[in-house]
Design a protein around this motif. Structure first.
Motif, PDB file in Angstrom:
ATOM      1  N   LYS A   1      37.970  37.503  39.445  1.00  0.00           N
ATOM      2  CA  LYS A   1      39.123  37.079  38.339  1.00  0.00           C
ATOM      3  C   LYS A   1      38.794  37.791  37.124  1.00  0.00           C
ATOM      4  O   LYS A   1      39.571  38.309  36.524  1.00  0.00           O
ATOM      5  CB  LYS A   1      39.074  35.500  37.761  1.00  0.00           C
ATOM      6  CG  LYS A   1      39.672  34.786  39.131  1.00  0.00           C
ATOM      7  CD  LYS A   1      39.902  33.102  38.751  1.00  0.00           C
ATOM      8  CE  LYS A   1      40.684  32.467  39.571  1.00  0.00           C
ATOM      9  NZ  LYS A   1      40.691  31.013  39.216  1.00  0.00           N
ATOM     10  N   LYS A   2      37.340  37.994  36.723  1.00  0.00           N
ATOM     11  CA  LYS A   2      36.955  38.754  35.374  1.00  0.00           C
ATOM     12  C   LYS A   2      37.275  40.166  35.448  1.00  0.00           C
ATOM     13  O   LYS A   2      37.322  41.014  34.635  1.00  0.00           O
ATOM     14  CB  LYS A   2      35.657  38.375  35.186  1.00  0.00           C
ATOM     15  CG  LYS A   2      35.355  36.907  34.695  1.00  0.00           C
ATOM     16  CD  LYS A   2      33.837  36.652  34.537  1.00  0.00           C
ATOM     17  CE  LYS A   2      33.639  35.195  33.762  1.00  0.00           C
ATOM     18  NZ  LYS A   2      32.047  35.021  33.304  1.00  0.00           N
ATOM     19  N   MET A   3      37.310  40.663  36.712  1.00  0.00           N
ATOM     20  CA  MET A   3      37.606  42.076  36.899  1.00  0.00           C
ATOM     21  C   MET A   3      39.184  42.323  36.593  1.00  0.00           C
ATOM     22  O   MET A   3      39.324  43.725  36.509  1.00  0.00           O
ATOM     23  CB  MET A   3      37.257  42.495  38.262  1.00  0.00           C
ATOM     24  CG  MET A   3      35.897  42.598  38.743  1.00  0.00           C
ATOM     25  SD  MET A   3      34.864  43.762  38.079  1.00  0.00           S
ATOM     26  CE  MET A   3      35.180  45.062  39.292  1.00  0.00           C
ATOM     27  N   GLY A   4      39.785  41.554  36.488  1.00  0.00           N
ATOM     28  CA  GLY A   4      41.229  41.566  36.281  1.00  0.00           C
ATOM     29  C   GLY A   4      41.845  42.344  37.129  1.00  0.00           C
ATOM     30  O   GLY A   4      41.944  42.117  38.360  1.00  0.00           O
ATOM     31  N   MET A   5      43.114  43.203  36.558  1.00  0.00           N
ATOM     32  CA  MET A   5      44.087  43.790  37.536  1.00  0.00           C
ATOM     33  C   MET A   5      43.410  44.714  38.476  1.00  0.00           C
ATOM     34  O   MET A   5      43.809  44.914  39.597  1.00  0.00           O
ATOM     35  CB  MET A   5      44.717  44.847  36.506  1.00  0.00           C
ATOM     36  CG  MET A   5      45.898  44.229  35.810  1.00  0.00           C
ATOM     37  SD  MET A   5      46.779  43.252  37.258  1.00  0.00           S
ATOM     38  CE  MET A   5      47.296  44.590  38.352  1.00  0.00           C
ATOM     39  N   GLU A   6      42.034  45.141  38.346  1.00  0.00           N
ATOM     40  CA  GLU A   6      41.304  46.008  39.359  1.00  0.00           C
ATOM     41  C   GLU A   6      41.200  45.291  40.541  1.00  0.00           C
ATOM     42  O   GLU A   6      41.098  45.839  41.718  1.00  0.00           O
ATOM     43  CB  GLU A   6      39.920  46.406  38.646  1.00  0.00           C
ATOM     44  CG  GLU A   6      39.088  47.422  39.635  1.00  0.00           C
ATOM     45  CD  GLU A   6      37.928  47.733  38.928  1.00  0.00           C
ATOM     46  OE1 GLU A   6      36.980  48.273  39.790  1.00  0.00           O
ATOM     47  OE2 GLU A   6      37.643  47.530  37.855  1.00  0.00           O
TER      48      GLU A   6
ATOM     49  N   ILE B   1      43.155  42.264  41.647  1.00  0.00           N
ATOM     50  CA  ILE B   1      43.838  41.384  41.830  1.00  0.00           C
ATOM     51  C   ILE B   1      44.587  41.332  43.250  1.00  0.00           C
ATOM     52  O   ILE B   1      44.941  40.227  43.776  1.00  0.00           O
ATOM     53  CB  ILE B   1      45.377  41.595  40.877  1.00  0.00           C
ATOM     54  CG1 ILE B   1      46.043  40.361  40.617  1.00  0.00           C
ATOM     55  CG2 ILE B   1      46.071  42.747  40.966  1.00  0.00           C
ATOM     56  CD1 ILE B   1      47.022  40.310  39.433  1.00  0.00           C
ATOM     57  N   SER B   2      44.464  42.464  43.765  1.00  0.00           N
ATOM     58  CA  SER B   2      44.833  42.478  45.180  1.00  0.00           C
ATOM     59  C   SER B   2      44.018  41.609  46.212  1.00  0.00           C
ATOM     60  O   SER B   2      44.508  41.383  47.255  1.00  0.00           O
ATOM     61  CB  SER B   2      45.249  43.735  45.869  1.00  0.00           C
ATOM     62  OG  SER B   2      44.045  44.463  45.671  1.00  0.00           O
ATOM     63  N   GLU B   3      42.687  41.536  45.609  1.00  0.00           N
ATOM     64  CA  GLU B   3      41.751  40.690  46.454  1.00  0.00           C
ATOM     65  C   GLU B   3      41.884  39.316  46.267  1.00  0.00           C
ATOM     66  O   GLU B   3      41.153  38.507  46.908  1.00  0.00           O
ATOM     67  CB  GLU B   3      40.546  41.389  46.157  1.00  0.00           C
ATOM     68  CG  GLU B   3      40.299  42.765  46.607  1.00  0.00           C
ATOM     69  CD  GLU B   3      40.430  42.949  48.173  1.00  0.00           C
ATOM     70  OE1 GLU B   3      39.815  41.966  48.838  1.00  0.00           O
ATOM     71  OE2 GLU B   3      41.254  43.755  48.351  1.00  0.00           O
ATOM     72  N   LEU B   4      42.421  38.961  45.238  1.00  0.00           N
ATOM     73  CA  LEU B   4      42.694  37.329  44.628  1.00  0.00           C
ATOM     74  C   LEU B   4      42.906  36.479  45.874  1.00  0.00           C
ATOM     75  O   LEU B   4      42.249  35.581  46.032  1.00  0.00           O
ATOM     76  CB  LEU B   4      43.578  37.185  43.417  1.00  0.00           C
ATOM     77  CG  LEU B   4      43.479  35.983  42.697  1.00  0.00           C
ATOM     78  CD1 LEU B   4      41.793  36.088  42.070  1.00  0.00           C
ATOM     79  CD2 LEU B   4      44.312  36.127  41.550  1.00  0.00           C
ATOM     80  N   SER B   5      43.894  36.725  46.705  1.00  0.00           N
ATOM     81  CA  SER B   5      44.273  35.479  47.747  1.00  0.00           C
ATOM     82  C   SER B   5      43.229  35.346  48.720  1.00  0.00           C
ATOM     83  O   SER B   5      43.014  34.221  49.005  1.00  0.00           O
ATOM     84  CB  SER B   5      45.578  36.253  48.335  1.00  0.00           C
ATOM     85  OG  SER B   5      46.144  35.158  49.214  1.00  0.00           O
ATOM     86  N   TYR B   6      42.592  36.426  49.229  1.00  0.00           N
ATOM     87  CA  TYR B   6      41.628  36.158  50.295  1.00  0.00           C
ATOM     88  C   TYR B   6      40.429  35.439  49.429  1.00  0.00           C
ATOM     89  O   TYR B   6      39.647  34.801  50.117  1.00  0.00           O
ATOM     90  CB  TYR B   6      41.082  37.774  50.655  1.00  0.00           C
ATOM     91  CG  TYR B   6      39.738  37.606  51.733  1.00  0.00           C
ATOM     92  CD1 TYR B   6      40.011  37.158  52.903  1.00  0.00           C
ATOM     93  CD2 TYR B   6      38.733  38.001  51.148  1.00  0.00           C
ATOM     94  CE1 TYR B   6      38.859  37.151  53.799  1.00  0.00           C
ATOM     95  CE2 TYR B   6      37.571  37.996  51.920  1.00  0.00           C
ATOM     96  CZ  TYR B   6      37.459  37.502  53.014  1.00  0.00           C
ATOM     97  OH  TYR B   6      36.582  37.452  54.021  1.00  0.00           O
ATOM     98  N   THR B   7      39.958  35.750  48.505  1.00  0.00           N
ATOM     99  CA  THR B   7      38.710  35.283  47.636  1.00  0.00           C
ATOM    100  C   THR B   7      39.041  33.786  47.469  1.00  0.00           C
ATOM    101  O   THR B   7      38.275  32.773  47.586  1.00  0.00           O
ATOM    102  CB  THR B   7      38.722  36.115  46.240  1.00  0.00           C
ATOM    103  OG1 THR B   7      38.459  37.225  46.538  1.00  0.00           O
ATOM    104  CG2 THR B   7      37.119  35.649  45.863  1.00  0.00           C
TER     105      THR B   7
END
Length: 339
Positions: free
Chosen positions: A277-282, A284-290
């Motif tokens: 989350k702290k990495m922001g937009m970089e 964001i496409s990994e957010l769902s899996y995480t």
């Protein structure tokens, strides 16, 4: 020029049906002009398959790409595309199958043949002309129809192939529910008019999610592509900081994979989620899996306090699924959570 490219080449201010001007822009794609409701309705069946807020543009410093023709909100559909040709992965690696692949292209409608041969072929393979060119194009543009292990076929999606890679993409593609031969692209963040549409070429290669710049560039070399996105263009202290964060994410991902203690594993997954989350937009496409990883780890502890934390993760995960309702993201959620 193919039919799907024609909407990028309209005469400015003239109705695309009767040619009379001045005309108003279609609010959907921001490109097609119509003098009034009558002309717009007369072409509705044709235009609805072309009404996407994007156009193909040639860049001075690299090959062509897609840019937004109007502002696109987070989660909105950018475009849909269908596979004009599909093939098993093995067909591309076995020379005995290349003639049949070339024959399949020859059987396509002329407009689809033009789209296929208008795509960039894979470079550096020492292959030239004829059926070998067909293989080069397929190798450079083939996209998995479904997740690896579920289906081994690749498809050529001519419009998707115009979208360039970024290690910090503003869009993401997915299979359309009920149709493995159609892809949908949605904005993962707000995309401004004139901004390039980008997706990640890393696909399901999880090892590339947190890779260093050197490893990312090596991976992309197979497409004869050098990434110059804002992440790969970092230098000095900013580059070093980014590389350290990615190294920390690789390290914690490895710890999670081999950790046997369930509570320790759940704690590491929450730490990883916070880092992503702290990495922001970089990232964001990994957010769902995480989210998925953190939810499952917390729930599997079978401890009440950790299951409460898992439920809080699930609520945030569900909110993200509603923001980005791609089929792959919804499927990832529904396969784990029963509501």
């Amino acid at each position: 020029t193919s039919t799907r490219d024609n909407y990028c080449l309209l005469s400015m201010g003239q109705c695309r049906v009767c040619g009379i001007g001045p005309a108003k822009l279609c609010s959907g794609c921001g490109q097609a002009y119509y003098c009034g409701v009558k002309c717009q309705k007369s072409e509705r069946k044709v235009h609805r398959d072309q009404c996407y807020p994007v156009r193909v543009e040639q860049f001075e410093d690299r090959a062509r790409g897609m840019v937004a023709t109007r502002d696109i909100k987070q989660g909105q559909v950018v475009m849909q595309d269908y596979a004009i040709l599909t093939a098993d992965r093995e067909a591309l690696t076995e020379p005995d199958n290349w003639a049949s692949l070339a024959a399949a292209v020859a059987k396509l409608a002329r407009v689809d043949q033009d789209k296929f041969y208008g795509l960039q072929p894979r470079q550096g393979l020492g292959l030239v002309g004829g059926e070998l060119l067909t293989v080069q194009i397929f190798l450079n543009n083939g996209i998995a129809l479904a997740a690896p292990g579920i289906q081994s076929r690749l498809g050529v999606f001519p419009c998707l192939s115009m979208i360039n890679h970024s290690c910090s993409p503003n869009a993401k593609w997915s299979q359309v529910k009920g149709n493995v031969e159609m892809k949908e692209v949605r904005a993962v963040t707000m995309i401004a008019k004139g901004e390039e549409i980008t997706c990640s070429y890393f696909g399901d290669a999880q090892e590339m999610a947190f890779a260093s710049r050197i490893d990312r560039q090596r991976f992309l070399e197979s497409w004869s592509f050098e990434c110059i996105c804002q992440i790969c263009s970092l230098d000095g202290e900013m580059l070093q900081k980014n590389e350290r964060k990615r190294m920390e994410l690789r390290k914690i991902s490895e710890e999670i994979e081999f950790e046997q203690d369930k509570v320790r594993k759940a704690r590491l997954c929450l730490e990883k989620l916070d880092m992503v989350k702290k990495m922001g937009m970089e990232m964001i496409s990994e957010l769902s899996y995480t989210y998925q990883q953190a939810y499952m780890a917390g729930w599997l502890t079978e401890e009440d306090d950790w299951r409460m934390k898992a439920e809080l993760v699930r609520l945030n995960w569900r909110r993200w699924v509603r923001i980005l309702p791609l089929h792959s993201v919804r499927l990832q959620y529904s396969s784990v959570v029963a509501e």
